[in-house]
Design an enzyme around this catalytic site. Sequence first.
Site, short mmCIF file in Angstrom:
data_model
loop_
_atom_site.label_atom_id
_atom_site.label_comp_id
_atom_site.label_asym_id
_atom_site.label_seq_id
_atom_site.Cartn_x
_atom_site.Cartn_y
_atom_site.Cartn_z
N ARG A 1 45.31 -4.30 11.15
CA ARG A 1 46.65 -4.11 10.61
C ARG A 1 47.65 -4.15 11.77
NH1 ARG A 1 43.29 -0.15 8.28
NH2 ARG A 1 43.07 -0.31 6.01
N LYS B 1 44.28 3.80 8.84
CA LYS B 1 45.01 4.78 8.05
C LYS B 1 44.36 6.15 8.17
CE LYS B 1 46.69 1.42 4.67
NZ LYS B 1 46.72 1.01 3.24
N HIS C 1 50.07 -9.46 8.01
CA HIS C 1 49.07 -9.02 7.04
C HIS C 1 48.33 -10.21 6.42
CE1 HIS C 1 47.44 -5.46 5.16
NE2 HIS C 1 47.38 -6.10 4.02
N ARG D 1 45.36 -10.97 8.37
CA ARG D 1 44.24 -10.08 8.01
C ARG D 1 43.51 -10.65 6.78
NH1 ARG D 1 42.48 -4.60 8.13
NH2 ARG D 1 42.43 -3.54 6.11
N HIS E 1 38.32 -0.82 4.86
CA HIS E 1 38.64 -0.45 3.48
C HIS E 1 37.83 0.76 3.07
CE1 HIS E 1 40.01 -4.80 2.40
NE2 HIS E 1 40.97 -4.08 2.92
N TYR F 1 38.89 -10.55 -2.46
CA TYR F 1 38.77 -11.81 -1.73
C TYR F 1 37.77 -12.75 -2.39
CZ TYR F 1 41.36 -9.34 1.89
OH TYR F 1 42.32 -8.65 2.56
#
Length: 321
Positions: free
Chosen positions: A174, A198, A269, A272, A295, A304
């Site tokens: 990110r 995160k 992004h 990514r 994730h 995806y």
Amino acid sequence: MADHQPPPPAPDGDDPGSPLVRRRPRSGLHPWIEAFQEHLLVEEGRSERTADGYTRDLTLLEQFLRREGSDFASADPLVLSSFLYYLQKERRNGEAARARKVSCIRTFYSFLVRQGYVRENPAEELRAPRVPSHEPIFLSQEEATALLEAARRAGTSPVRDHAMVATLLYTGCRVSELTGLRLRDVSFAGESVRLFGKGAKERVVPLHPDLARILRGYLRVRRVPRGSPAPDRLFRNLHGGPLTRHGVHYLIKRMAAALPESLPGLSAHKLRHTMATLLLEKDADLRSIQELLGHASVATTQRYTHVVNRRLREQVRKLEF
């Protein structure tokens, strides 16, 4: 071939943003919002961007409650549901924006209950709208290669910009993880890159040999003036300070404008997304990609597969017997 105009010069060298620093909560906030913001930044390790977003949403809620003759302490499920209706009808918020605000309100009231500010959680049963799923937008292998080449030509600091784009593509990080990278997070001996995602969650991704070569070249020209803030941050702006998120976005748009073929809406992004999709096309498994991207759930990574399956269907239709 499209005729592109380069973006205007950035106001601060190549970095239109300010250095990454921890700010004190803004004055004038409701004390409960201020306490919550501090909790997000200090205890949960959330980014400034996340904390500011939550603060804006809660300030809007506070204003609505005041209009309805209520406040955080006296709010009930009915008035919170009315807030969602207000967001949809008066502010024209879409599903994604309303769902984000529901998540914010739930988290906020859970915090208030834990701190003893309120006894019951009026947001416990608050339901978020269903957000339509969208296929991620990504670059083809050829487009990604062209972007890397554009970084050499159009970047304000070509060696650094080439290294920056290569890091985004080879690690799938990110923007916040890219700007937070420190020198010690890149291990050439261990062939790894350590990223902090995160909630300050740490993960280690492999260091591709090509990326290692590119980063070594960047380190030979990297300069940090004496007294510069965060001197261990890997990527620097033209003044030697740490590159910010705003600086990265500016540079990506500048490189995209230099490409012979238009790539509308290109962002860091999307690089990514590109890394994840191209790995799937090369038969990488979902669990491995989930781990690489950081994730929390494999369900996030599964989106995806829709892109890859669509491409496969297009190829199968070309069969003629």
